[in-house]
Design a protein around this motif. Structure first.
Motif, short mmCIF file in Angstrom:
data_model
loop_
_atom_site.label_atom_id
_atom_site.label_comp_id
_atom_site.label_asym_id
_atom_site.label_seq_id
_atom_site.Cartn_x
_atom_site.Cartn_y
_atom_site.Cartn_z
N SER A 90 7.78 3.40 -7.55
CA SER A 90 9.02 4.04 -8.01
C SER A 90 10.28 3.27 -7.63
O SER A 90 11.39 3.71 -7.96
CB SER A 90 9.11 5.46 -7.45
OG SER A 90 9.17 5.43 -6.02
N GLU B 113 0.81 -1.21 0.00
CA GLU B 113 0.00 0.00 0.00
C GLU B 113 0.85 1.27 0.00
O GLU B 113 0.32 2.38 -0.06
CB GLU B 113 -0.92 0.01 1.23
CG GLU B 113 -2.01 -1.07 1.17
CD GLU B 113 -2.85 -1.12 2.42
OE1 GLU B 113 -2.49 -0.41 3.41
OE2 GLU B 113 -3.85 -1.85 2.45
N SER B 114 2.18 1.11 0.03
CA SER B 114 3.07 2.26 0.08
C SER B 114 3.13 2.98 -1.26
O SER B 114 3.21 2.36 -2.33
CB SER B 114 4.49 1.81 0.47
OG SER B 114 5.41 2.87 0.35
N ASP B 115 3.12 4.31 -1.21
CA ASP B 115 3.25 5.11 -2.44
C ASP B 115 4.61 4.93 -3.08
O ASP B 115 4.78 5.18 -4.27
CB ASP B 115 3.03 6.59 -2.12
CG ASP B 115 1.60 6.88 -1.67
OD1 ASP B 115 0.69 6.10 -2.03
OD2 ASP B 115 1.39 7.89 -0.95
#
Length: 297
Positions: free
Chosen positions: A270, A264-266
């Protein structure tokens, strides 16, 4: 089948390979790790720590936490890992029940020592060691390292001898100290290596607290095999993903809550996590929805 016996082998075969990478990014080679462990072991022996002595660790994760664990294993002493999130009476109960002879603490937990029961303080009076820096009358780990010789202890250890004491949760009564042998852990290392295809080329990260056996043992497994253990001082999903990318992590042990925070990490989108080959989960049921997100990621 003796945990500490791997150190000499790895120092000889993989002297320049990183054994541990700390939270500060500093790497210690297998040759350097073996020397540091042996110095700690020799210094502890001079302090009266010997086979079957019980030594508590009340500290956050660090490279030196593992060094002390291996040093105790090399002496035939018992690691008594203490959950630092417990309240003082629960910590004191474990220290008293295990009849600990010494304790290693992080600086933040050093003030608790003066509040231990008289029985505990009496046994550890001259053997309180602090991982980072000086605190009161305690001895710093660096003082131990400086006073010890980098020579493997000459101690007769049987595979059936106790490696560590693991305390149960005590949900149906007072916690009980489970005695775990060298053989139990090393045999576990070997079957994990076979089951998960782990070798000396693997780089692991296990951000759970080392007072729990699973993250500590998975980190020790990597070192035992001649691989590398990356040691964060605590869990953070974004930092975990950054460490996977930076160090090219190949395997990890995570509880389901950690996995959920990671997927769930943004930061996930990236980060390059292509090196991660094996994710081992335990401690609680893994929800199907979280597992599907993990597999997709």
């Amino acid at each position: 089948m003796i945990l500490g016996r791997s150190l000499a082998r790895n120092a000889r075969l993989y002297p320049d390979r990183a054994a541990i990478i700390g939270a500060d990014g500093q790497a210690v080679t297998h040759a350097g790790f073996a020397a540091r462990v042996w110095r700690i072991a020799d210094a502890l022996a001079r302090q009266g720590i010997r086979k079957d002595s019980r030594v508590a660790l009340l500290a956050r994760n660090s490279a030196d936490y593992l060094a002390v664990h291996f040093a105790l294993a090399s002496l035939g002493a018992w690691t008594v890992a203490i959950n630092y999130a417990l309240k003082l009476p629960d910590i004191d109960f474990r220290l008293n029940h295990a009849e600990v002879d010494a304790i290693f603490v992080s600086p933040e937990f050093a003030p608790l020592v003066s509040d231990f029961s008289a029985a505990v303080r009496g046994r550890i009076a001259s053997r309180v060691f602090v991982f980072d820096g000086l605190r009161g009358g305690a001895v710093s780990l660096e003082e131990l390292v400086a006073s010890g010789k980098p020579v493997a202890p000459d101690v007769l250890i049987s595979p059936e001898d106790t490696l560590y004491v693991g305390y149960t949760s005590g949900t149906t009564g007072t916690p009980k100290g489970a005695l775990v042998s060298h053989r139990a852990i090393v045999v576990g290392f070997l079957y994990k290596a076979l089951a998960f295809g782990l070798t000396e080329r693997d780089i692991t990260i296990n951000p759970g607290p080392y007072w729990h056996s699973a993250p500590r043992d998975f980190a020790a497994l990597a070192i035992y095999l001649g691989g590398t253990a990356v040691v964060p001082d605590r869990f953070d999903a974004g930092q975990f993903l950054a460490d996977v990318e930076r160090h090219r992590i190949t395997n990890t042990f995570l509880v389901p809550t950690m996995l959920q925070r990671i997927v769930e990490s943004d930061a996930l989108a990236s980060r390059d996590v292509s090196s991660l080959r094996t994710i081992i989960s335990g401690g609680a049921p893994l929800p199907t929805a979280v597992k599907e997100k993990v597999l997709k990621a």
